[in-house]
Design a protein around this motif. Structure first.
Motif, short mmCIF file in Angstrom:
data_model
loop_
_atom_site.label_atom_id
_atom_site.label_comp_id
_atom_site.label_asym_id
_atom_site.label_seq_id
_atom_site.Cartn_x
_atom_site.Cartn_y
_atom_site.Cartn_z
N ILE A 78 1.08 -1.07 -0.02
CA ILE A 78 -0.01 -0.04 0.13
C ILE A 78 0.89 1.22 -0.16
O ILE A 78 1.80 1.38 0.63
N ARG A 79 0.47 2.36 -0.88
CA ARG A 79 1.24 3.38 -0.92
C ARG A 79 1.59 3.90 0.65
O ARG A 79 0.51 4.20 1.43
N SER B 230 -0.94 -0.47 8.59
CA SER B 230 -2.28 0.09 8.31
C SER B 230 -3.35 -0.72 8.69
O SER B 230 -4.52 -0.22 8.77
N ARG C 289 -4.97 -2.86 7.14
CA ARG C 289 -5.58 -3.33 5.79
C ARG C 289 -5.83 -4.90 5.86
O ARG C 289 -4.60 -5.55 5.89
N HIS D 45 -7.05 -1.36 -3.40
CA HIS D 45 -7.94 -0.31 -3.81
C HIS D 45 -7.33 0.94 -4.86
O HIS D 45 -6.29 1.04 -4.48
N GLU D 46 -8.03 1.66 -5.55
CA GLU D 46 -7.51 2.67 -6.46
C GLU D 46 -6.62 3.66 -5.49
O GLU D 46 -5.88 4.10 -5.96
N ASP D 47 -7.52 3.93 -4.14
CA ASP D 47 -6.80 4.95 -3.27
C ASP D 47 -5.48 4.61 -2.81
O ASP D 47 -4.74 5.42 -2.11
N GLU D 48 -5.29 3.39 -2.84
CA GLU D 48 -4.09 2.68 -1.97
C GLU D 48 -2.70 2.44 -3.01
O GLU D 48 -1.62 2.27 -2.46
#
Length: 131
Positions: free
Chosen positions: A13-14, A111, A113, A127-130
């Motif tokens: 994840i970013r 995180s 997650r 997910h796109e935002d990650e």
């Protein structure tokens, strides 16, 4: 998912810098017998994070399967050890290759997650935002 796979997965994840090892939460797992290949284990061991492997076996409720500290190579690969039930190489082989997590989740230690495991396949899609 074999514990060998778990040992090599990390959260990507970013912004996550401490995404390894993923916490294993198994709700269903089984064992599937695989022929022991000592040369394969010998080549694999330097790539294995021992603490993560031990943590995974503990998460499955197998606290006695592996010792806290990795056994010496001489003990693991002692002559005839592969033929002895309960030997270090047999326990390592069992942990890495014969235990299969069928259902559960992998949790990012930073995180929180959750990545689901379904039918033995971990879903590490972000997910796109990650991304």
């Amino acid at each position: 998912m074999r514990l060998l796979t778990h040992n090599m997965l990390a959260s990507n994840i970013r912004g996550v810098t401490a995404g390894y090892p993923l916490k294993l939460e198994a709700t269903n797992w089984c064992t599937k017998e695989v022929d022991l290949n000592a040369d394969f284990i010998r080549g694999l061991l330097p790539k294995i994070d021992w603490r993560a492997l031990v943590g995974a076996t503990r998460a499955l409720g197998l606290p006695e399967l592996l010792p806290e500290e990795q056994p010496a190579e001489e003990e693991i690969f002692a002559e005839g050890a592969a033929d002895v039930e309960g030997s270090a190489i047999r326990r390592i082989h069992h942990a890495l290759l014969e235990i299969h997590v069928q259902q559960g989740a992998l949790v990012c230690p930073e995180s929180g997650r959750t990545f689901p495991i379904d039918k033995g396949i971990p879903n590490m899609m972000l997910h796109e935002d990650e991304v």
